[in-house]
Structure formats: structure tokens, C-alpha cells
Design a protein around this motif. Structure first.
Motif, PDB file in Angstrom:
ATOM      1  N   GLU A   1      42.366  49.843  40.568  1.00  0.00           N
ATOM      2  CA  GLU A   1      41.812  49.364  39.301  1.00  0.00           C
ATOM      3  C   GLU A   1      42.675  48.263  38.707  1.00  0.00           C
ATOM      4  O   GLU A   1      42.163  47.288  38.135  1.00  0.00           O
TER       5      GLU A   1
ATOM      6  N   ARG B   1      41.843  45.176  40.767  1.00  0.00           N
ATOM      7  CA  ARG B   1      40.506  44.675  40.414  1.00  0.00           C
ATOM      8  C   ARG B   1      40.554  43.869  39.118  1.00  0.00           C
ATOM      9  O   ARG B   1      39.992  42.765  39.018  1.00  0.00           O
TER      10      ARG B   1
ATOM     11  N   ALA C   1      33.538  48.697  43.498  1.00  0.00           N
ATOM     12  CA  ALA C   1      34.403  49.876  43.586  1.00  0.00           C
ATOM     13  C   ALA C   1      34.684  50.312  45.015  1.00  0.00           C
ATOM     14  O   ALA C   1      35.583  51.133  45.251  1.00  0.00           O
TER      15      ALA C   1
END
Length: 292
Positions: free
Chosen positions: A7, A10, A23
Motif C-alpha cells: 500500500e 502503491r 490491488a
């Protein structure tokens, strides 16, 4: 790599490069960043993330962003856009610019140079028709590494075999050992600049033709819309925008309209309606271009 590591990456890549990872792309991150981590003397991605979080890690962050970009390209890639260039765009633009005898083309996300040099070879092929014309081909990319390779104009046997007609190889390249170098007359037609599509690019000036292929597919819809709006300000009203085969403005922005019966080819829409918030620069959180 933990879910929290992923995360973090990302978010970092979205803010720094516009790259919108879904994801389920952990495998892609691992395949590209594990070698980078090992090169930096780190055990894996978790240590890489911790080092980036520690501060004073801008060089490392830049390496991570570059490692995650896609620099897939080859000469005359997809062929159709170059057919459109020769059969549709250049005849129209050369007629419209006959008085000022100047032509400007921008290759956004130009990678290692095959696209701008393909365009240069197309223009060179016009010969006397462009005598006395001022020609500017501006090649931009986020990565300094690929820009340096492009400037050198040196390509492997594999690279020149991908899409380059043999007659153009013989005409415009010189063999140097196992490599091939573009001749100076073609290299000199292209200007190279580091540029971030998510930042302001108004300083580039206006263009007759913009090639922006196979890069916007990595961005979310709002980012694409903002780029289209800002590009529309840089294209003359009778100019052209060229997108990749999997890209379109339809349903995203009315800044451009499709050119009839020419896949991937668009013109500025004089009847456009600018969406609120998209006329100016991108949000400050967006700091850099991503994939090519």
C-alpha cells in the motif's frame, strides 16, 4: 512484502508517477523491485520501504519509480500511426503551414527514442518538400536514463530488427561493432527534454502534432482528463493528437474529438466544454509521470 509495504508503494507510485496499480499487482512490484533492493544491499522490499520512509531517500525513490516504469518501444510501433502521419497529418499540416514554413511535433513519453526517430525518418523521406522548413521534434520523458540512450542514438541488432525496414537501416544507420548508430542528420532533428506529464508543460509551446501513445493507459480517469485538457491548449486548432491503440478520449474528455476513419487520431474540439478543476495544473499530489 507485507500488505502495508504494498500500500505504501502503491501510494508513492501514484503520487510520484501517476502509475495506478491495482490491488493484484504485487507480483509486478516484486519482479521489478527485488533486484533493485538487492543492488542496494537490502534483504528485500520491506527493507527497501523502510529505507524510503527513513528520509533523505530521494535518489532511491527515483530509482524505484524508474524501475516501475515500462519502456517498451520499437521503431514504427503499430505502423498505423505512421501511416496516418504520412497520409493524413503531414499533408494537412504542410499545406496549412506553407506560409510560415515551420512544423512542431511533440513525442510525450518518448522512452529510448524509437518513436521520435521514426517520425524524423518519415520527415526526412519528404526530401525537397521540406527544404527551408524549420522542423522541431521534441522528445520528452521522465527518465533521464532513457533520454540519454535516445540522445546517443545507438541501438542493438535486436532493437533495429523490431519494426525498422531494412532500407531505412541501411540509409540512416552506421554499424559500430555489434551496435547500430543513427546518423547525425537524423539525431539532430530531435530535441530531448526531461518532463513530467503530471506537472505543467505549457512552457513547451504549441505544436502541430502531439504523439502521446501507450502511456495514459496507466493513469486513472481524472489524471487522463487533466492531461487532455492541458494538451488541448498546446495543439493548434487544426493540429492533431495521436494516442495508442488501446487509448481514447471518448468518455474521458471533450477536449479532442476523433478524426473520422482514422483509429487513434484526434483533433482539438472547438466546441469543447472544460470540466471544472481540470483547466489548470494537476493537483499538487501528482508530481511525476509514470509508465511509458
Amino acid at each position: 512484502m507485507t500488505p502495508l509495504d504494498y500500500e505504501f508503494l502503491r501510494k508513492l507510485l501514484k503520487e510520484r508517477s501517476g502509475l495506478d496499480l491495482s490491488a493484484d499487482k504485487q507480483y509486478l512490484v516484486e519482479s521489478r523491485l527485488v533486484p533493485l533492493a538487492r543492488k542496494a544491499g537490502l534483504a528485500g522490499i520491506s527493507e527497501l520501504v523502510q529505507k524510503m520512509k527513513a528520509g533523505a531517500a530521494e535518489p532511491l525513490i527515483a530509482e524505484v519509480v524508474e524501475a516501475m516504469t515500462t519502456n517498451e518501444t520499437f521503431f514504427f510501433r503499430d505502423k498505423t500511426p505512421f501511416d496516418h502521419l504520412k497520409d493524413t497529418m503531414l499533408p494537412a499540416v504542410l499545406q496549412a503551414r506553407a506560409a510560415r514554413r515551420a512544423l512542431r511535433i511533440w513525442c510525450a513519453a518518448s522512452s529510448t527514442g524509437q518513436e521520435p526517430y521514426s517520425i524524423a525518418m518519415c520527415l526526412k523521406g519528404l526530401g525537397a518538400a521540406l527544404a527551408g522548413w524549420k522542423i522541431d521534434i521534441v522528445a520528452t520523458d521522465l527518465s533521464l536514463g532513457v533520454l540519454e540512450k535516445s540522445k546517443a542514438g545507438i541501438f542493438s541488432q535486436f532493437e533495429v530488427q523490431r519494426g525498422l525496414p531494412i532500407q531505412l537501416l541501411v540509409k540512416h544507420f552506421t554499424q559500430v561493432g555489434d551496435m547500430w548508430q543513427l546518423n547525425a542528420d537524423i539525431r539532430s532533428m530531435v530535441q530531448h527534454r526531461q518532463l513530467n506529464l503530471l506537472q505543467d508543460f505549457g512552457h513547451l509551446g504549441t505544436f502541430d502534432i502531439i504523439f502521446c501513445r501507450n502511456v495514459l493507459i496507466y493513469f486513472d480517469q481524472d489524471t487522463k482528463a487533466g492531461i487532455f485538457e492541458r494538451m488541448a491548449k498546446l495543439v493548434d486548432t487544426d493540429g492533431f493528437l495521436v494516442l495508442g491503440a488501446a487509448e481514447s478520449v471518448v468518455g474521458i474528455s471533450d477536449a479532442f474529438k476523433p478524426f473520422p476513419e482514422r483509429r487513434g487520431l484526434y483533433r482539438p474540439n472547438s466546441a469543447r466544454t472544460v470540466r471544472p478543476g481540470l483547466a489548470g495544473a494537476m493537483p499538487q499530489r501528482a508530481a511525476a509521470l509514470a509508465a511509458r
